[in-house]
Design a protein around this motif. Sequence first.
Motif, mmCIF file in Angstrom:
data_model
loop_
_atom_site.group_PDB
_atom_site.id
_atom_site.type_symbol
_atom_site.label_atom_id
_atom_site.label_comp_id
_atom_site.label_asym_id
_atom_site.label_seq_id
_atom_site.Cartn_x
_atom_site.Cartn_y
_atom_site.Cartn_z
ATOM 1 N N MET A 1 65.211 30.341 -81.780
ATOM 2 C CA MET A 1 65.137 28.881 -81.691
ATOM 3 C C MET A 1 66.169 28.286 -80.747
ATOM 4 S SD MET A 1 64.734 28.374 -85.751
ATOM 5 C CE MET A 1 63.742 29.590 -86.615
ATOM 6 N N ASN A 2 66.853 29.133 -80.008
ATOM 7 C CA ASN A 2 67.786 28.600 -79.016
ATOM 8 C C ASN A 2 67.547 29.310 -77.692
ATOM 9 O OD1 ASN A 2 70.551 28.783 -77.469
ATOM 10 N ND2 ASN A 2 70.628 26.931 -78.697
ATOM 11 N N GLY A 3 67.019 28.544 -76.738
ATOM 12 C CA GLY A 3 66.649 29.113 -75.451
ATOM 13 C C GLY A 3 67.848 29.617 -74.673
ATOM 14 N N SER A 4 68.976 28.917 -74.772
ATOM 15 C CA SER A 4 70.155 29.320 -73.999
ATOM 16 C C SER A 4 70.641 30.694 -74.441
ATOM 17 C CB SER A 4 71.282 28.299 -74.176
ATOM 18 O OG SER A 4 70.790 27.020 -73.894
ATOM 19 N N CYS A 5 70.674 30.933 -75.749
ATOM 20 C CA CYS A 5 71.120 32.250 -76.237
ATOM 21 C C CYS A 5 70.136 33.325 -75.811
ATOM 22 C CB CYS A 5 71.257 32.236 -77.758
ATOM 23 S SG CYS A 5 72.677 31.288 -78.310
ATOM 24 N N ILE B 1 75.046 27.349 -83.732
ATOM 25 C CA ILE B 1 75.003 26.111 -84.537
ATOM 26 C C ILE B 1 73.721 25.320 -84.258
ATOM 27 C CG2 ILE B 1 76.210 23.930 -85.004
ATOM 28 C CD1 ILE B 1 78.779 25.554 -83.951
ATOM 29 N N ASP B 2 73.387 25.174 -82.973
ATOM 30 C CA ASP B 2 72.165 24.443 -82.609
ATOM 31 C C ASP B 2 70.933 25.097 -83.244
ATOM 32 O OD1 ASP B 2 70.565 22.683 -80.518
ATOM 33 O OD2 ASP B 2 69.806 24.734 -80.310
ATOM 34 N N ALA B 3 70.857 26.424 -83.158
ATOM 35 C CA ALA B 3 69.702 27.125 -83.742
ATOM 36 C C ALA B 3 69.714 26.984 -85.267
ATOM 37 C CB ALA B 3 69.743 28.595 -83.340
ATOM 38 N N LEU C 1 77.921 24.960 -79.453
ATOM 39 C CA LEU C 1 76.727 24.626 -80.235
ATOM 40 C C LEU C 1 75.636 25.660 -79.986
ATOM 41 C CD1 LEU C 1 76.473 20.748 -79.734
ATOM 42 C CD2 LEU C 1 77.044 21.959 -81.835
ATOM 43 N N ASP C 2 75.515 26.108 -78.727
ATOM 44 C CA ASP C 2 74.523 27.126 -78.394
ATOM 45 C C ASP C 2 74.994 28.507 -78.830
ATOM 46 O OD1 ASP C 2 72.428 25.641 -77.126
ATOM 47 O OD2 ASP C 2 73.655 25.432 -75.337
ATOM 48 N N VAL C 3 76.077 29.000 -78.187
ATOM 49 C CA VAL C 3 76.454 30.414 -78.369
ATOM 50 C C VAL C 3 77.001 30.695 -79.769
ATOM 51 C CG1 VAL C 3 76.801 30.807 -75.917
ATOM 52 C CG2 VAL C 3 78.753 30.112 -77.335
ATOM 53 N N LEU D 1 73.654 25.146 -70.709
ATOM 54 C CA LEU D 1 74.286 25.059 -72.033
ATOM 55 C C LEU D 1 74.543 23.604 -72.428
ATOM 56 C CD1 LEU D 1 76.839 27.992 -71.609
ATOM 57 C CD2 LEU D 1 74.643 28.027 -72.782
ATOM 58 N N GLU D 2 74.615 23.376 -73.726
ATOM 59 C CA GLU D 2 74.951 22.042 -74.236
ATOM 60 C C GLU D 2 76.331 21.648 -73.705
ATOM 61 O OE1 GLU D 2 73.196 20.185 -76.679
ATOM 62 O OE2 GLU D 2 71.598 21.624 -76.990
ATOM 63 N N ALA D 3 76.622 20.340 -73.710
ATOM 64 C CA ALA D 3 77.927 19.861 -73.253
ATOM 65 C C ALA D 3 79.036 20.609 -74.004
ATOM 66 C CB ALA D 3 78.034 18.358 -73.486
ATOM 67 N N HIS E 1 70.902 24.423 -86.934
ATOM 68 C CA HIS E 1 70.415 23.065 -87.236
ATOM 69 C C HIS E 1 68.888 23.085 -87.348
ATOM 70 C CE1 HIS E 1 74.190 21.051 -85.266
ATOM 71 N NE2 HIS E 1 74.349 21.165 -86.569
ATOM 72 N N LYS E 2 68.267 23.779 -86.402
ATOM 73 C CA LYS E 2 66.795 23.817 -86.364
ATOM 74 C C LYS E 2 66.250 24.572 -87.579
ATOM 75 C CE LYS E 2 67.017 23.679 -81.333
ATOM 76 N NZ LYS E 2 67.142 24.478 -80.125
ATOM 77 N N LEU E 3 66.895 25.683 -87.902
ATOM 78 C CA LEU E 3 66.434 26.477 -89.051
ATOM 79 C C LEU E 3 66.547 25.665 -90.345
ATOM 80 C CD1 LEU E 3 65.449 29.346 -89.904
ATOM 81 C CD2 LEU E 3 67.825 29.857 -90.457
ATOM 82 N N ASN F 1 66.892 14.731 -82.236
ATOM 83 C CA ASN F 1 68.285 15.032 -82.582
ATOM 84 C C ASN F 1 68.407 15.937 -83.817
ATOM 85 O OD1 ASN F 1 70.981 14.870 -83.262
ATOM 86 N ND2 ASN F 1 71.161 12.725 -82.683
ATOM 87 N N LYS F 2 68.401 17.246 -83.563
ATOM 88 C CA LYS F 2 68.477 18.198 -84.689
ATOM 89 C C LYS F 2 69.830 18.147 -85.382
ATOM 90 C CE LYS F 2 69.246 20.384 -80.598
ATOM 91 N NZ LYS F 2 68.566 20.438 -79.329
ATOM 92 N N ALA F 3 70.902 17.867 -84.622
ATOM 93 C CA ALA F 3 72.242 17.839 -85.221
ATOM 94 C C ALA F 3 72.314 16.733 -86.282
ATOM 95 C CB ALA F 3 73.287 17.609 -84.134
ATOM 96 N N PRO G 1 58.092 26.787 -74.496
ATOM 97 C CA PRO G 1 59.395 26.382 -73.973
ATOM 98 C C PRO G 1 60.210 25.622 -75.020
ATOM 99 C CG PRO G 1 57.638 25.029 -73.057
ATOM 100 C CD PRO G 1 56.972 26.062 -73.903
ATOM 101 N N GLY G 2 61.442 26.075 -75.215
ATOM 102 C CA GLY G 2 62.274 25.494 -76.266
ATOM 103 C C GLY G 2 63.122 24.330 -75.805
ATOM 104 N N ALA G 3 63.072 24.004 -74.527
ATOM 105 C CA ALA G 3 63.929 22.930 -74.017
ATOM 106 C C ALA G 3 63.382 22.461 -72.677
ATOM 107 C CB ALA G 3 65.355 23.438 -73.864
ATOM 108 N N GLY G 4 64.088 21.482 -72.098
ATOM 109 C CA GLY G 4 63.718 20.985 -70.775
ATOM 110 C C GLY G 4 63.024 19.643 -70.858
HETATM 111 N N1 HSE Z 1 70.480 24.015 -76.250
HETATM 112 C C1 HSE Z 1 69.176 24.071 -76.796
HETATM 113 C C2 HSE Z 1 68.551 25.422 -76.473
HETATM 114 C C3 HSE Z 1 68.353 22.924 -76.250
HETATM 115 O O1 HSE Z 1 69.075 26.128 -75.607
HETATM 116 O O2 HSE Z 1 67.555 25.798 -77.074
HETATM 117 C C4 HSE Z 1 67.059 22.725 -76.983
HETATM 118 O O3 HSE Z 1 67.250 22.366 -78.286
#
Ligand code: HSE
Length: 428
Positions: A160-164, A202-204, A197-199, A191-193, A206-208, A106-108, A301-304
Amino acid sequence: MNSPLRLGIAGLGTVGAGVVKIVRQNADLLSARTGTSIEITAVSARSRDKDRGVPLTGYAWEDDPVALATREDVDVFVELMGGTDGPAKDATEAAIAAGKHVVTANKAMLAIHGQALAEAAEAAEVSLRYEAAVAGGIPVIKALTEGLAGNEIKRIVGVMNGSCNYILTRMESAGLTYAEVFAEADGLGYLEADPQLDVGGIDAAHKLAILSSIAFGTKVDFDGIELEGIERVSIEDIRHAADMGYKIKLLGVAQKTGRGLEQRMMPCLVPDTSPLGQLQGGTNMVAIEGSAVEQVVLRGPGAGEGPTASAVMGDVCDIARGLRLPVFGQPASTLSQSTPAKSVLPAPYYLRMALDDKPGALAKIATVLGDAGVSIDRMRQYGHAEGAAPVLIVTHSCTRAAVDHALEAMQGTGVLASEPVVLRIEAV
Ligand code: HSE
Ligand code: NAP
């Protein structure tokens, strides 16, 4: 053989189900590698009846994650629900208070409450591990806290964000607009719910924030990140950047400067031949620059389900082996408060603008740039039909302040037909 290590797993979605599968399928291998039998004793999720694609018989069920986290027969609380606050934080705090180790993806939660949770875990002498929280299957936390512990870290840069990265690479390969690919990615469940958070980056970010803390010995500082998402990246910029030899990436950069800690997560141009430029789809890449090692590049792979569960299990195995490290690489009480610093380091910039197609328009722009101390490296003007000429400029290295000064002066030239787009070109 040691006594079994008993897991209580809260969250049986993508990652949770993946963890259950690894524990069941790789039981012998896990026990051979750790000298400990790793067992699941109890699980929790919102809906008891949902088919998880994996048998749950033999595991006790708890509706309440806090009750799960504090059970007598749980040694490690595995938090895979997500969310900055709410049940994830409540149950993590309860687990630590009850003397349980915690593994989370849980990065958030860590980006906002990491310092307090780390202090609590270290005071309780339990592990708080989170490999899966940053860059999915890539063991970047382990690399930073262990393998690179002898280095002064100079810079971290990565995707750090696979979706972007999926959206940006798909826009280019299919020639689709941001809105079209966003809708496609959402439909595919990429994409996240909350897609913002992705686009929104914000998610990336959090990771940084988590990586910066380990790298620079500072308290996690999410609010100190300069943040911009990919929503305004247009197919025109992707095409024009490609024409100039670049790719657009949502790039995270963290480095300590004389003025403080610079952390930014924003769309940048990178050379298309660089490893980051070549990164396709949902893959993540993190480059770490250290005083002794020079540069280490991690890609994966950054997710899955599989990759993220793999990272969770790496943490579980370390706990089974008896390894306990400070949460952010050094005792939480010794982490300093960072001073956020905006980037003042010079870089080349990409500028795209549409100019009124009349004599002297380009000269006015070149003069304004020159007056601001911004030197032009390359310039290209494209054919057009509507009376406004698209112009691309790549500058020599200069400060963002100088670019902003030039942009302000451009408003008074009377030749701008649209707002200029400005993107930093990052050396990678
Ligand atoms: N939504 C995130 C991503 C999931 O696309 O990278 C993995 O943290
Ligand atoms: P998910 O598929 O949405 O699963 C979340 C799980 O948590 C579900 O099983 C849900 O129960 C359960 N849950 C939610 N609220 C709960 C509550 N109040 N009480 C009990 N259970 C609750 O999420 P995920 O993708 O697996 O992600 C889990 C965590 O891993 C998140 O922190 C996420 O950021 C992180 N992560 C995910 C990935 C990835 O690729 N998915 C990668 C890296 C990190 P129900 O199933 O009954 O609804």
